[in-house]
Motif scaffolding. Structure first.
Motif, PDB file in Angstrom:
ATOM      1  N   LEU A  43       0.674  -1.114   0.095  1.00 20.08           N
ATOM      2  CA  LEU A  43       0.211   0.065   0.040  1.00 20.08           C
ATOM      3  C   LEU A  43       0.943   1.084   0.020  1.00 20.08           C
ATOM      4  O   LEU A  43       1.952   1.007   0.341  1.00 20.08           O
ATOM      5  CB  LEU A  43      -0.853  -0.099   1.264  1.00 20.08           C
ATOM      6  N   PRO A  44       0.324   2.424  -0.400  1.00 20.23           N
ATOM      7  CA  PRO A  44       1.129   3.517  -0.500  1.00 20.23           C
ATOM      8  C   PRO A  44       1.962   4.050   0.817  1.00 20.23           C
ATOM      9  O   PRO A  44       3.083   4.370   0.890  1.00 20.23           O
ATOM     10  CB  PRO A  44       0.072   4.617  -0.860  1.00 20.23           C
ATOM     11  N   ASN A  45       1.223   3.897   2.044  1.00 22.27           N
ATOM     12  CA  ASN A  45       1.544   4.246   3.388  1.00 22.27           C
ATOM     13  C   ASN A  45       2.886   3.265   3.538  1.00 22.27           C
ATOM     14  O   ASN A  45       3.749   3.532   4.212  1.00 22.27           O
ATOM     15  CB  ASN A  45       0.651   4.049   4.433  1.00 22.27           C
ATOM     16  N   GLU A  46       2.742   1.997   3.109  1.00 21.69           N
ATOM     17  CA  GLU A  46       3.722   1.000   3.448  1.00 21.69           C
ATOM     18  C   GLU A  46       4.904   1.055   2.684  1.00 21.69           C
ATOM     19  O   GLU A  46       6.144   1.098   3.051  1.00 21.69           O
ATOM     20  CB  GLU A  46       3.265  -0.497   3.239  1.00 21.69           C
ATOM     21  N   GLU A  48       6.016   4.191   1.727  1.00 28.55           N
ATOM     22  CA  GLU A  48       6.343   5.310   2.518  1.00 28.55           C
ATOM     23  C   GLU A  48       7.301   4.752   3.573  1.00 28.55           C
ATOM     24  O   GLU A  48       8.412   5.356   3.765  1.00 28.55           O
ATOM     25  CB  GLU A  48       5.367   6.239   2.833  1.00 28.55           C
ATOM     26  N   GLU A  49       6.881   3.990   4.111  1.00 30.63           N
ATOM     27  CA  GLU A  49       7.702   3.595   5.542  1.00 30.63           C
ATOM     28  C   GLU A  49       8.684   2.763   4.910  1.00 30.63           C
ATOM     29  O   GLU A  49      10.224   2.918   5.434  1.00 30.63           O
ATOM     30  CB  GLU A  49       6.738   2.689   6.182  1.00 30.63           C
ATOM     31  N   ILE A  50       8.801   2.066   3.788  1.00 36.19           N
ATOM     32  CA  ILE A  50       9.877   1.424   3.170  1.00 36.19           C
ATOM     33  C   ILE A  50      10.895   2.417   2.742  1.00 36.19           C
ATOM     34  O   ILE A  50      12.149   2.314   3.046  1.00 36.19           O
ATOM     35  CB  ILE A  50       9.449   0.518   2.137  1.00 36.19           C
ATOM     36  N   ALA A  51      10.482   3.598   2.282  1.00 36.60           N
ATOM     37  CA  ALA A  51      11.330   4.723   1.794  1.00 36.60           C
ATOM     38  C   ALA A  51      12.195   5.107   2.925  1.00 36.60           C
ATOM     39  O   ALA A  51      13.301   5.622   3.039  1.00 36.60           O
ATOM     40  CB  ALA A  51      10.666   5.686   1.050  1.00 36.60           C
ATOM     41  N   ARG A  52      11.427   5.597   4.059  1.00 34.33           N
ATOM     42  CA  ARG A  52      11.972   5.990   5.128  1.00 34.33           C
ATOM     43  C   ARG A  52      13.058   5.172   5.965  1.00 34.33           C
ATOM     44  O   ARG A  52      14.146   5.631   6.265  1.00 34.33           O
ATOM     45  CB  ARG A  52      10.966   6.134   6.414  1.00 34.33           C
ATOM     46  N   ARG A  53      12.781   3.921   5.927  1.00 33.86           N
ATOM     47  CA  ARG A  53      13.718   2.972   6.365  1.00 33.86           C
ATOM     48  C   ARG A  53      14.964   2.762   5.494  1.00 33.86           C
ATOM     49  O   ARG A  53      16.026   2.755   6.108  1.00 33.86           O
ATOM     50  CB  ARG A  53      13.022   1.765   6.576  1.00 33.86           C
ATOM     51  N   MET A  54      14.634   2.786   4.026  1.00 35.52           N
ATOM     52  CA  MET A  54      15.881   2.787   3.138  1.00 35.52           C
ATOM     53  C   MET A  54      16.531   4.039   3.384  1.00 35.52           C
ATOM     54  O   MET A  54      18.057   4.016   3.640  1.00 35.52           O
ATOM     55  CB  MET A  54      15.502   2.783   1.802  1.00 35.52           C
ATOM     56  N   LEU A  55      16.070   5.411   3.641  1.00 35.64           N
ATOM     57  CA  LEU A  55      16.552   6.449   3.793  1.00 35.64           C
ATOM     58  C   LEU A  55      17.611   6.605   5.025  1.00 35.64           C
ATOM     59  O   LEU A  55      18.846   7.061   5.337  1.00 35.64           O
ATOM     60  CB  LEU A  55      15.772   7.582   3.665  1.00 35.64           C
ATOM     61  N   HIS A  56      16.877   6.140   6.286  1.00 32.33           N
ATOM     62  CA  HIS A  56      17.651   5.954   7.587  1.00 32.33           C
ATOM     63  C   HIS A  56      18.786   5.160   7.316  1.00 32.33           C
ATOM     64  O   HIS A  56      19.823   5.512   7.862  1.00 32.33           O
ATOM     65  CB  HIS A  56      16.540   5.258   8.581  1.00 32.33           C
ATOM     66  N   GLY A  57      18.680   4.001   6.753  1.00 36.36           N
ATOM     67  CA  GLY A  57      19.935   3.289   6.622  1.00 36.36           C
ATOM     68  C   GLY A  57      21.081   3.765   5.803  1.00 36.36           C
ATOM     69  O   GLY A  57      22.141   3.541   5.873  1.00 36.36           O
ATOM     70  N   SER A  65       8.814  19.084   2.565  1.00 36.94           N
ATOM     71  CA  SER A  65       8.711  19.018   0.986  1.00 36.94           C
ATOM     72  C   SER A  65       8.973  17.930   0.462  1.00 36.94           C
ATOM     73  O   SER A  65       8.409  17.539  -0.712  1.00 36.94           O
ATOM     74  CB  SER A  65       9.218  20.333   0.382  1.00 36.94           C
ATOM     75  N   GLY A  66      10.105  17.155   0.677  1.00 31.56           N
ATOM     76  CA  GLY A  66      10.437  16.109   0.191  1.00 31.56           C
ATOM     77  C   GLY A  66       9.673  14.684   0.565  1.00 31.56           C
ATOM     78  O   GLY A  66       9.329  13.790  -0.391  1.00 31.56           O
ATOM     79  N   LEU A  67       8.997  14.800   1.746  1.00 26.12           N
ATOM     80  CA  LEU A  67       8.203  13.775   2.230  1.00 26.12           C
ATOM     81  C   LEU A  67       6.713  14.052   1.171  1.00 26.12           C
ATOM     82  O   LEU A  67       6.231  13.193   0.882  1.00 26.12           O
ATOM     83  CB  LEU A  67       7.782  14.027   3.720  1.00 26.12           C
ATOM     84  N   ALA A  68       6.525  15.204   1.178  1.00 25.75           N
ATOM     85  CA  ALA A  68       5.174  15.777   0.270  1.00 25.75           C
ATOM     86  C   ALA A  68       5.440  15.043  -1.043  1.00 25.75           C
ATOM     87  O   ALA A  68       4.557  14.652  -1.711  1.00 25.75           O
ATOM     88  CB  ALA A  68       4.983  17.086   0.495  1.00 25.75           C
ATOM     89  N   ALA A  69       6.545  15.385  -1.515  1.00 33.00           N
ATOM     90  CA  ALA A  69       6.889  14.824  -3.125  1.00 33.00           C
ATOM     91  C   ALA A  69       6.671  13.268  -3.117  1.00 33.00           C
ATOM     92  O   ALA A  69       6.365  12.861  -3.946  1.00 33.00           O
ATOM     93  CB  ALA A  69       8.355  15.420  -3.541  1.00 33.00           C
ATOM     94  N   LEU A  70       7.309  12.752  -2.139  1.00 30.44           N
ATOM     95  CA  LEU A  70       7.330  11.297  -2.002  1.00 30.44           C
ATOM     96  C   LEU A  70       5.768  10.809  -1.709  1.00 30.44           C
ATOM     97  O   LEU A  70       5.423   9.731  -2.659  1.00 30.44           O
ATOM     98  CB  LEU A  70       8.284  10.650  -0.987  1.00 30.44           C
ATOM     99  N   ARG A  71       5.104  11.360  -1.156  1.00 31.80           N
ATOM    100  CA  ARG A  71       3.711  11.145  -1.026  1.00 31.80           C
ATOM    101  C   ARG A  71       2.906  11.254  -2.338  1.00 31.80           C
ATOM    102  O   ARG A  71       1.858  10.677  -2.646  1.00 31.80           O
ATOM    103  CB  ARG A  71       3.150  11.821   0.260  1.00 31.80           C
ATOM    104  N   LEU A  93      14.523   6.509  -4.980  1.00 35.32           N
ATOM    105  CA  LEU A  93      15.629   7.401  -4.000  1.00 35.32           C
ATOM    106  C   LEU A  93      16.985   7.306  -4.711  1.00 35.32           C
ATOM    107  O   LEU A  93      17.780   8.171  -4.551  1.00 35.32           O
ATOM    108  CB  LEU A  93      15.639   6.491  -2.447  1.00 35.32           C
ATOM    109  N   ASP A  94      17.471   6.342  -5.229  1.00 33.66           N
ATOM    110  CA  ASP A  94      18.754   6.455  -5.991  1.00 33.66           C
ATOM    111  C   ASP A  94      18.875   7.447  -6.884  1.00 33.66           C
ATOM    112  O   ASP A  94      19.842   8.222  -6.939  1.00 33.66           O
ATOM    113  CB  ASP A  94      19.109   5.170  -6.897  1.00 33.66           C
TER     114      ASP A  94
END
Length: 111
Positions: A43-46, A48-57, A65-71, A93-94
């Motif tokens: 799902l889109p929210n899932e 988004e969470e995957i993207a956040r975890r990848m970025l954190h790593g 504004s980056g989060l809004a663009a991702l959404r 992300l790459d």
């Protein structure tokens, strides 16, 4: 020599439509595979969470504004051809990281 066929595990993974084409190309193949599992797309929210975890790593954070663009990006990308779930998010992300590196390089070189 002992027959170890029962211990053999083969995993064929792919998107449903492509796997259906693959199995149709050899009609007897599907019946030889004991279990067929289908997993739903994220799902889109899932995603988004995957993207956040990848970025954190990678030790990156998104601005507001980056989060809004991702959404905005995720649901649009999900509707396009060749959508690949988390792989599409990773590829986005790459590309963003590469664009950032190019901007920083140009700034450092005074361009």
């Amino acid at each position: 020599m002992e027959n170890q066929r029962d211990d053999l595990v083969v995993i064929l993974a792919g998107y449903k439509q492509r796997m259906d084409v693959f199995f149709r190309s050899n009609p007897g193949l599907s019946s030889r595979i004991a279990h067929h599992l289908e997993f739903p797309d994220y799902l889109p929210n899932e995603l988004e969470e995957i993207a956040r975890r990848m970025l954190h790593g990678m030790q990156y954070r998104l601005s507001a504004s980056g989060l809004a663009a991702l959404r905005d990006y995720i649901p649009l990308r999900m509707q396009q051809a060749h959508f690949a779930n988390a792989r599409s998010v990773r590829n986005a992300l790459d590309r963003a990281r590469l664009r950032q590196a190019n901007r920083l390089s140009r700034k450092r070189n005074g361009r």
